[in-house]
Design a protein around this motif. Structure first.
Motif, PDB file in Angstrom:
ATOM      1  N   LEU A 135       1.666   5.923  -0.890  1.00  0.00           N
ATOM      2  CA  LEU A 135       3.022   5.487  -1.223  1.00  0.00           C
ATOM      3  C   LEU A 135       3.078   4.939  -2.648  1.00  0.00           C
ATOM      4  O   LEU A 135       2.138   4.295  -3.121  1.00  0.00           O
ATOM      5  CB  LEU A 135       3.481   4.391  -0.259  1.00  0.00           C
ATOM      6  CG  LEU A 135       3.816   4.811   1.177  1.00  0.00           C
ATOM      7  CD1 LEU A 135       4.076   3.575   2.017  1.00  0.00           C
ATOM      8  CD2 LEU A 135       5.018   5.730   1.204  1.00  0.00           C
ATOM      9  N   THR A 136       4.184   5.188  -3.322  1.00  0.00           N
ATOM     10  CA  THR A 136       4.417   4.544  -4.610  1.00  0.00           C
ATOM     11  C   THR A 136       4.892   3.108  -4.363  1.00  0.00           C
ATOM     12  O   THR A 136       5.206   2.722  -3.238  1.00  0.00           O
ATOM     13  CB  THR A 136       5.472   5.308  -5.414  1.00  0.00           C
ATOM     14  OG1 THR A 136       6.705   5.344  -4.667  1.00  0.00           O
ATOM     15  CG2 THR A 136       5.016   6.734  -5.691  1.00  0.00           C
ATOM     16  N   LYS A 137       4.937   2.327  -5.414  1.00  0.00           N
ATOM     17  CA  LYS A 137       5.297   0.916  -5.271  1.00  0.00           C
ATOM     18  C   LYS A 137       6.663   0.750  -4.620  1.00  0.00           C
ATOM     19  O   LYS A 137       6.851  -0.114  -3.745  1.00  0.00           O
ATOM     20  CB  LYS A 137       5.294   0.241  -6.644  1.00  0.00           C
ATOM     21  CG  LYS A 137       5.692  -1.224  -6.604  1.00  0.00           C
ATOM     22  CD  LYS A 137       5.706  -1.839  -7.999  1.00  0.00           C
ATOM     23  CE  LYS A 137       6.161  -3.286  -7.948  1.00  0.00           C
ATOM     24  NZ  LYS A 137       6.200  -3.894  -9.314  1.00  0.00           N
ATOM     25  N   ASN A 138       7.613   1.574  -5.012  1.00  0.00           N
ATOM     26  CA  ASN A 138       8.982   1.441  -4.508  1.00  0.00           C
ATOM     27  C   ASN A 138       9.359   2.539  -3.513  1.00  0.00           C
ATOM     28  O   ASN A 138      10.537   2.720  -3.215  1.00  0.00           O
ATOM     29  CB  ASN A 138       9.973   1.438  -5.682  1.00  0.00           C
ATOM     30  CG  ASN A 138       9.744   0.266  -6.614  1.00  0.00           C
ATOM     31  OD1 ASN A 138       9.765  -0.883  -6.198  1.00  0.00           O
ATOM     32  ND2 ASN A 138       9.494   0.550  -7.885  1.00  0.00           N
ATOM     33  N   GLU A 139       8.362   3.277  -3.018  1.00  0.00           N
ATOM     34  CA  GLU A 139       8.557   4.223  -1.913  1.00  0.00           C
ATOM     35  C   GLU A 139       9.748   5.147  -2.175  1.00  0.00           C
ATOM     36  O   GLU A 139      10.762   5.107  -1.484  1.00  0.00           O
ATOM     37  CB  GLU A 139       8.745   3.463  -0.598  1.00  0.00           C
ATOM     38  CG  GLU A 139       7.593   2.515  -0.299  1.00  0.00           C
ATOM     39  CD  GLU A 139       7.896   1.535   0.819  1.00  0.00           C
ATOM     40  OE1 GLU A 139       8.867   1.754   1.546  1.00  0.00           O
ATOM     41  OE2 GLU A 139       7.169   0.534   0.950  1.00  0.00           O
ATOM     42  N   ILE A 140       9.608   5.992  -3.179  1.00  0.00           N
ATOM     43  CA  ILE A 140      10.745   6.778  -3.661  1.00  0.00           C
ATOM     44  C   ILE A 140      11.364   7.659  -2.583  1.00  0.00           C
ATOM     45  O   ILE A 140      12.575   7.878  -2.563  1.00  0.00           O
ATOM     46  CB  ILE A 140      10.321   7.630  -4.881  1.00  0.00           C
ATOM     47  CG1 ILE A 140      11.528   8.361  -5.460  1.00  0.00           C
ATOM     48  CG2 ILE A 140       9.193   8.581  -4.520  1.00  0.00           C
ATOM     49  CD1 ILE A 140      11.252   9.045  -6.768  1.00  0.00           C
ATOM     50  N   TYR A 141      10.563   8.180  -1.654  1.00  0.00           N
ATOM     51  CA  TYR A 141      11.103   9.012  -0.582  1.00  0.00           C
ATOM     52  C   TYR A 141      11.147   8.283   0.759  1.00  0.00           C
ATOM     53  O   TYR A 141      11.255   8.902   1.805  1.00  0.00           O
ATOM     54  CB  TYR A 141      10.277  10.299  -0.439  1.00  0.00           C
ATOM     55  CG  TYR A 141      10.270  11.142  -1.692  1.00  0.00           C
ATOM     56  CD1 TYR A 141      11.456  11.583  -2.262  1.00  0.00           C
ATOM     57  CD2 TYR A 141       9.075  11.459  -2.322  1.00  0.00           C
ATOM     58  CE1 TYR A 141      11.451  12.333  -3.422  1.00  0.00           C
ATOM     59  CE2 TYR A 141       9.058  12.215  -3.481  1.00  0.00           C
ATOM     60  CZ  TYR A 141      10.250  12.653  -4.026  1.00  0.00           C
ATOM     61  OH  TYR A 141      10.251  13.398  -5.186  1.00  0.00           O
ATOM     62  N   GLY A 142      11.064   6.970   0.713  1.00  0.00           N
ATOM     63  CA  GLY A 142      11.068   6.195   1.941  1.00  0.00           C
ATOM     64  C   GLY A 142       9.705   6.243   2.626  1.00  0.00           C
ATOM     65  O   GLY A 142       8.861   7.090   2.332  1.00  0.00           O
ATOM     66  N   SER A 143       9.500   5.315   3.553  1.00  0.00           N
ATOM     67  CA  SER A 143       8.207   5.243   4.243  1.00  0.00           C
ATOM     68  C   SER A 143       8.367   4.981   5.732  1.00  0.00           C
ATOM     69  O   SER A 143       7.378   4.758   6.420  1.00  0.00           O
ATOM     70  CB  SER A 143       7.364   4.120   3.629  1.00  0.00           C
ATOM     71  OG  SER A 143       7.986   2.859   3.846  1.00  0.00           O
TER      72      SER A 143
END
Length: 524
Positions: A135-143
């Motif tokens: 995951l990226t820091k800001n969860e670009i595609y949601g998590s």
């Protein structure tokens, strides 16, 4: 190897199981391959510290193009049969191929529930939350942070979490179709799983291959009453419903350290396709005889049956979202007010609901470990999925009921090139390909932008007109502004980005044409 049509000599020497791949046609046409790589009964099977190693088996079940192999469910059922012959261990761990263990104590923690003297005998499976390591820091595609950490906990309080297909420890009896009853306790205690009959590994391999053949399940209960269920693209949810409907309970276990880590899709299209498959399968279950309100009415608590509706009704929920994304802007262009005036006291309930609901959602997301920007990305993906993935899932189910289409299992891509990975790490939303989903998203985004521009230029000519327009259409203008803000990555992908992850020009032109047609229809 499948491209060559044969196995290279160096690999053949390393893995004797490849001897049977002499006549390989393709990965969809090959015999069963079964090899015991490590025999746990062999005293020489030890690690560098001198400790005994567990049995390790490689299995590639037989596949023939003329026989349906039932995808992941078929693979799991073949593994269940093979493992019952080799070890017959009472508990089975199921993880996806893109996941790895992150806590060596995870299995022990799950066994604590199964072996509990008071309530352990009624537990069919222990479900861990699905977590991701990329995951990226800001969860670009949601998590699915809220779903995994909050909604599954709610399931647990209502009778037990659903089975999500990975990160799950099953009791073999519950997974193989046995119904729960208190009388089974004596049988469980009497069962022995330490194989005292010593059998050569080569003999086991030869005897077990038939269990992995593509014709073994013909005229058997496998896929129906036994094992993982067939006939649905979300076989995990369906299997969990059937297990709970047979009287078994499930447990949600969320340790402080994530037990297993997987991979989240790194492109927008892969994410939307994955959710389209999930929503289609969930709605298919709701419309079938295996719906929790029908199949599970005897053994499942009513509150648990309602809990499943969170996911089973993903697809039809799209129509409410589509209404708010399209109709208010359409009526704004038409000059039709849908909400009370800003100056009216009737507008207070609307403001209250809007503010409180969004603040509650934000606090919930941040409390679960997310960031504010991550919450914004989650809201964006919430809208994108409901206007594309869930809408197409609902349409596909309707067409299927009418006999016009059939469900198909689509594998989500997890492999990416360096440029795509770089953009993903920079949290730049990936488009790059032409897709009807992108056309729909871009059309809706442009339609809301056109509505805001038209109102801003044509309606607010002077101060008095501007105040009057805002008083009458205030809520619609506010909603339109929010939608434009949510769609900022789409505008950037259409008009400002130059990299290969931008929206293709063909999608942009089609979307502009569709948005102009809709705007003209609304105005004239």
């Amino acid at each position: 190897m499948t491209r060559l049509g044969k196995v290279p000599a160096d690999i053949r020497k390393e893995h004797k199981g490849f001897d049977e791949w002499d006549l390989v046609v393709s990965r969809h046409d090959h015999p069963s391959i079964l090899q015991i790589l490590i025999d746990g009964r062999d005293p020489n099977a030890i690690d560098i510290e001198g400790k005994a190693l567990p049995t390790l088996v490689y299995l590639a079940r037989e596949k023939r193009p003329q026989i349906h192999h039932n995808f992941k469910a078929g693979a799991l059922n073949a593994l269940i049969r093979i493992s019952s012959r080799i070890s017959n261990a009472p508990f089975i761990l199921n993880v996806d191929c893109d996941m790895h263990s992150n806590d060596s104590k995870a299995i022990r923690d799950a066994l604590c529930f199964f072996l509990d003297e008071e309530n352990g005998r009624e537990i069919g499976y222990v479900q861990y939350p699905q977590t991701f390591g990329n995951l990226t820091k800001n969860e670009i595609y949601g998590s699915m942070r809220v779903a995994m950490k909050l909604e599954l906990a709610g399931f647990d309080g209502n009778g037990g979490p659903c089975y999500i297909g990975t990160g799950c420890v099953h009791r073999r009896e519950s997974l193989c179709g046995m119904k729960y009853s208190k009388e089974l306790v004596v049988e469980w205690k009497a069962m022995k799983y330490d194989r005292k009959i010593i059998e050569k590994a080569s003999s086991i391999e030869g005897n077990c291959k038939a269990l992995a053949s593509c014709t073994y399940e013909e005229n058997t209960p496998w896929g129906k009453e036994m094992g993982v269920k067939y006939g649905c693209v979300v076989e995990d949810i369906l299997t969990g419903i059937c297990i709970q409907s047979r009287g078994w309970r499930s447990v949600y276990l969320t340790p402080q350290r994530e037990a297993f880590l997987g991979m989240v899709p790194t492109t927008l299209l892969d994410t939307l396709v994955q959710h389209k498959r999930w929503a289609e399968g969930d709605f298919q279950i709701f419309l079938s005889k295996l719906c929790p309100f029908v199949y599970g009415c005897q053994n499942m608590p009513l509150k648990l049956q309602f809990s499943y509706c969170i996911y089973l009704l993903w697809a039809p929920n799209c129509f409410a979202t589509l209404y708010y994304v399209f109709v208010p802007s359409f009526c704004l262009l038409k000059g039709i007010s849908l909400f009370p005036k800003i100056s009216s006291s009737w507008g207070i309930p609307y403001l209250y609901v809007i503010v409180v609901h969004r603040v509650h959602s934000l606090v919930e997301f941040v409390w679960l470990g997310g960031t504010v920007r991550g919450w914004l990305n989650e809201q964006r993906m919430w809208m994108f999925k409901r206007t594309t993935s869930y809408f197409l899932a609902a349409i596909d189910n309707i067409l299927k009921l009418c006999g016009f289409s059939k469900s198909a299992f689509i594998i989500t891509g997890k492999v990416a090139d360096d440029d795509l990975n770089r953009r993903y790490e920079q949290e730049s939303m990936e488009f790059g390909t032409s897709s009807p989903m992108f056309t729909a998203l871009a059309t809706l985004a442009l339609f809301n932008l056109f509505g805001l521009v038209v109102v801003g230029t044509n309606k607010a000519i002077n101060d008095d007109a501007r105040i009057k327009v805002f008083d009458i259409f205030g809520f619609q203008i506010l909603l339109c502004c929010v939608l434009v803000f949510v769609n900022l990555p789409i505008y950037q992908g259409m008009f400002f980005r130059k990299d290969s992850g931008k929206i293709p020009a063909s999608v942009t032109l089609r979307s502009i044409a569709f948005a102009l047609m809709a705007s003209t229809l609304a105005m004239y």
